[in-house]
Every structure is written in C-alpha cells, then in structure tokens.
Write a protein that holds these residues in place. Structure first.
Motif, PDB file in Angstrom:
ATOM      1  N   UNK A   1      -5.748   8.303   5.479  1.00 33.71           N
ATOM      2  CA  UNK A   1      -6.071   8.031   6.878  1.00 33.71           C
ATOM      3  C   UNK A   1      -5.557   6.644   7.257  1.00 33.71           C
ATOM      4  N   UNK A   2      -4.928   6.532   8.423  1.00 36.81           N
ATOM      5  CA  UNK A   2      -4.364   5.263   8.856  1.00 36.81           C
ATOM      6  C   UNK A   2      -5.430   4.178   8.986  1.00 36.81           C
ATOM      7  N   UNK A   3      -6.640   4.554   9.417  1.00 42.35           N
ATOM      8  CA  UNK A   3      -7.727   3.582   9.566  1.00 42.35           C
ATOM      9  C   UNK A   3      -8.155   2.976   8.235  1.00 42.35           C
ATOM     10  N   UNK A   4      -7.911   3.686   7.144  1.00 39.56           N
ATOM     11  CA  UNK A   4      -8.303   3.197   5.822  1.00 39.56           C
ATOM     12  C   UNK A   4      -7.309   2.205   5.225  1.00 39.56           C
ATOM     13  N   UNK A   5      -6.111   2.148   5.775  1.00 39.32           N
ATOM     14  CA  UNK A   5      -5.079   1.253   5.237  1.00 39.32           C
ATOM     15  C   UNK A   5      -5.343  -0.171   5.723  1.00 39.32           C
ATOM     16  N   UNK A   6      -5.328  -1.124   4.794  1.00 40.73           N
ATOM     17  CA  UNK A   6      -5.480  -2.531   5.183  1.00 40.73           C
ATOM     18  C   UNK A   6      -4.141  -3.246   5.163  1.00 40.73           C
TER      19      UNK A   6
ATOM     20  N   UNK B   1       0.046  -3.246   3.573  1.00 43.90           N
ATOM     21  CA  UNK B   1       1.169  -2.596   2.907  1.00 43.90           C
ATOM     22  C   UNK B   1       2.097  -3.704   2.433  1.00 43.90           C
ATOM     23  N   UNK B   2       2.324  -3.758   1.144  1.00 43.78           N
ATOM     24  CA  UNK B   2       3.131  -4.818   0.542  1.00 43.78           C
ATOM     25  C   UNK B   2       4.465  -4.243   0.065  1.00 43.78           C
ATOM     26  N   UNK B   3       5.548  -4.900   0.428  1.00 46.17           N
ATOM     27  CA  UNK B   3       6.869  -4.448   0.026  1.00 46.17           C
ATOM     28  C   UNK B   3       7.186  -4.823  -1.411  1.00 46.17           C
ATOM     29  N   UNK B   4       7.742  -3.871  -2.140  1.00 45.17           N
ATOM     30  CA  UNK B   4       8.159  -4.083  -3.531  1.00 45.17           C
ATOM     31  C   UNK B   4       9.582  -3.547  -3.698  1.00 45.17           C
ATOM     32  N   UNK B   5      10.522  -4.097  -2.943  1.00 44.06           N
ATOM     33  CA  UNK B   5      11.895  -3.598  -2.974  1.00 44.06           C
ATOM     34  C   UNK B   5      11.986  -2.270  -2.249  1.00 44.06           C
ATOM     35  N   UNK B   6      12.378  -1.212  -2.959  1.00 41.92           N
ATOM     36  CA  UNK B   6      12.465   0.119  -2.355  1.00 41.92           C
ATOM     37  C   UNK B   6      11.126   0.847  -2.357  1.00 41.92           C
ATOM     38  N   UNK B   7      10.102   0.215  -2.876  1.00 44.09           N
ATOM     39  CA  UNK B   7       8.761   0.790  -2.923  1.00 44.09           C
ATOM     40  C   UNK B   7       7.813  -0.057  -2.086  1.00 44.09           C
ATOM     41  N   UNK B   8       6.672   0.509  -1.738  1.00 40.57           N
ATOM     42  CA  UNK B   8       5.599  -0.238  -1.096  1.00 40.57           C
ATOM     43  C   UNK B   8       4.301   0.028  -1.845  1.00 40.57           C
ATOM     44  N   UNK B   9       3.414  -0.953  -1.794  1.00 45.90           N
ATOM     45  CA  UNK B   9       2.076  -0.786  -2.349  1.00 45.90           C
ATOM     46  C   UNK B   9       1.113  -0.750  -1.177  1.00 45.90           C
ATOM     47  N   UNK B  10       0.413   0.353  -1.029  1.00 43.40           N
ATOM     48  CA  UNK B  10      -0.518   0.549   0.084  1.00 43.40           C
ATOM     49  C   UNK B  10      -1.928   0.287  -0.415  1.00 43.40           C
TER      50      UNK B  10
ATOM     51  N   UNK C   1     -11.170   0.968   0.604  1.00 49.32           N
ATOM     52  CA  UNK C   1     -11.942   1.225  -0.615  1.00 49.32           C
ATOM     53  C   UNK C   1     -11.315   0.582  -1.849  1.00 49.32           C
ATOM     54  N   UNK C   2     -10.381  -0.353  -1.628  1.00 48.70           N
ATOM     55  CA  UNK C   2      -9.720  -1.133  -2.676  1.00 48.70           C
ATOM     56  C   UNK C   2      -8.857  -0.296  -3.613  1.00 48.70           C
ATOM     57  N   UNK C   3      -8.445   0.874  -3.176  1.00 48.47           N
ATOM     58  CA  UNK C   3      -7.490   1.670  -3.939  1.00 48.47           C
ATOM     59  C   UNK C   3      -6.084   1.222  -3.557  1.00 48.47           C
TER      60      UNK C   3
ATOM     61  N   UNK D   1       7.874 -11.000   5.660  1.00 48.58           N
ATOM     62  CA  UNK D   1       8.963 -10.164   5.129  1.00 48.58           C
ATOM     63  C   UNK D   1       8.449  -9.135   4.134  1.00 48.58           C
ATOM     64  N   UNK D   2       7.326  -9.420   3.502  1.00 52.29           N
ATOM     65  CA  UNK D   2       6.797  -8.529   2.471  1.00 52.29           C
ATOM     66  C   UNK D   2       5.507  -7.811   2.844  1.00 52.29           C
ATOM     67  N   UNK D   3       4.988  -8.022   4.072  1.00 53.46           N
ATOM     68  CA  UNK D   3       3.680  -7.442   4.407  1.00 53.46           C
ATOM     69  C   UNK D   3       3.629  -6.802   5.792  1.00 53.46           C
ATOM     70  N   UNK D   4       2.940  -5.659   5.842  1.00 45.69           N
ATOM     71  CA  UNK D   4       2.531  -5.016   7.088  1.00 45.69           C
ATOM     72  C   UNK D   4       1.015  -4.936   7.027  1.00 45.69           C
ATOM     73  N   UNK D   5       0.332  -5.272   8.126  1.00 48.32           N
ATOM     74  CA  UNK D   5      -1.130  -5.198   8.147  1.00 48.32           C
ATOM     75  C   UNK D   5      -1.592  -4.239   9.235  1.00 48.32           C
ATOM     76  N   UNK D   6      -2.783  -3.705   9.028  1.00 49.02           N
ATOM     77  CA  UNK D   6      -3.435  -2.872  10.026  1.00 49.02           C
ATOM     78  C   UNK D   6      -4.288  -3.792  10.882  1.00 49.02           C
ATOM     79  N   UNK D   7      -3.934  -3.956  12.140  1.00 51.12           N
ATOM     80  CA  UNK D   7      -4.618  -4.896  13.038  1.00 51.12           C
ATOM     81  C   UNK D   7      -6.099  -4.572  13.205  1.00 51.12           C
ATOM     82  N   UNK D   8      -6.478  -3.313  13.074  1.00 49.14           N
ATOM     83  CA  UNK D   8      -7.884  -2.939  13.248  1.00 49.14           C
ATOM     84  C   UNK D   8      -8.760  -3.404  12.093  1.00 49.14           C
ATOM     85  N   UNK D   9      -8.162  -3.744  10.965  1.00 51.69           N
ATOM     86  CA  UNK D   9      -8.939  -4.172   9.798  1.00 51.69           C
ATOM     87  C   UNK D   9      -8.916  -5.677   9.566  1.00 51.69           C
ATOM     88  N   UNK D  10      -8.355  -6.445  10.499  1.00 51.57           N
ATOM     89  CA  UNK D  10      -8.319  -7.902  10.347  1.00 51.57           C
ATOM     90  C   UNK D  10      -9.703  -8.478  10.626  1.00 51.57           C
ATOM     91  N   UNK D  11     -10.180  -9.314   9.700  1.00 51.14           N
ATOM     92  CA  UNK D  11     -11.468  -9.978   9.863  1.00 51.14           C
ATOM     93  C   UNK D  11     -11.303 -11.380  10.420  1.00 51.14           C
TER      94      UNK D  11
END
Length: 108
Positions: A19-24, A26-35, A39-41, A65-75
């Motif tokens: 679910x998009x609301x659950x994403x906090x 997204x970190x870039x790792x070259x051709x991969x991303x870490x989401x 729930x800290x997964x 350059x390495x991060x995308x954030x979900x604006x709804x989850x910013x504290x």
C-alpha cells in the motif's frame, strides 16, 4: 498506477502487495531500490529511482539523489533533514527549494 491505493512489487521471487500509504522512504541502490515501510519492513526491488518516481502517486517526492519520501508520513523537517517514522533522511541542496515550497502550501 497513479489512481491506485496499492501496487505489487516482485522481490525474493514473490509478488508482494504494498500500500502506498505504508511506504515511508525509498532509497536508491543503483539499479535497485530499497523500500521502507511504516512497519519497519524493507523490500529490495529492481527499478531505478528515476523510473520509479514517474509511476508513484503525487504524495511522493524526491528529496535527494538517493531518496524519495512519502510526504504523508513526514513527522518533522529540521535543517536539512526529514524525519519519518523514526528514520532520518538528508535533503539535497537542489531539492530543498521545491520541498520548502511544497511545505508552504500546507502551512496555516
């Protein structure tokens, strides 16, 4: 994908509903991303940040350059850092003005 509430990603030979609301963050790792999720997964997905940002809903914003954030989850936004659900993300200089103008839209 832009009007949907969720998406599926392929990771570890499985399709996972995310679910998009659950994403906090997204970190870039070259051709991969870490989401990272609320729930800290963490999920590793084969896609570049540049390709991914085009398919995400409007509440997602690239802040480095390495991060995308979900604006709804910013504290909290302080100095050059954003805090989201216990995570600290640096804001790049070239993204700071755009981020600040987005925050100004939500000020009372």
């Amino acid at each position: 994908m832009n009007n949907e509430q969720f998406t599926f990603i392929k990771t570890d030979k499985k399709l996972i509903k995310l679910y998009f609301d659950d994403i906090t963050v997204i970190k870039g790792l070259g051709n991969y991303v870490e989401i990272s999720t609320v729930s800290e997964k963490k999920y590793v997905y084969y896609k570049s940040l540049r390709d991914l940002i085009e398919n995400l809903p409007n509440e997602f914003m690239r802040v480095h350059n390495s991060y995308i954030v979900n604006m709804t989850n910013i504290d909290l936004f302080e100095d050059n850092h954003i805090f989201l659900k216990g995570q600290k993300v640096a804001v790049g200089k070239s993204y700071r003005d755009c981020l600040q103008s987005t925050f100004n839209k939500f000020l009372l």
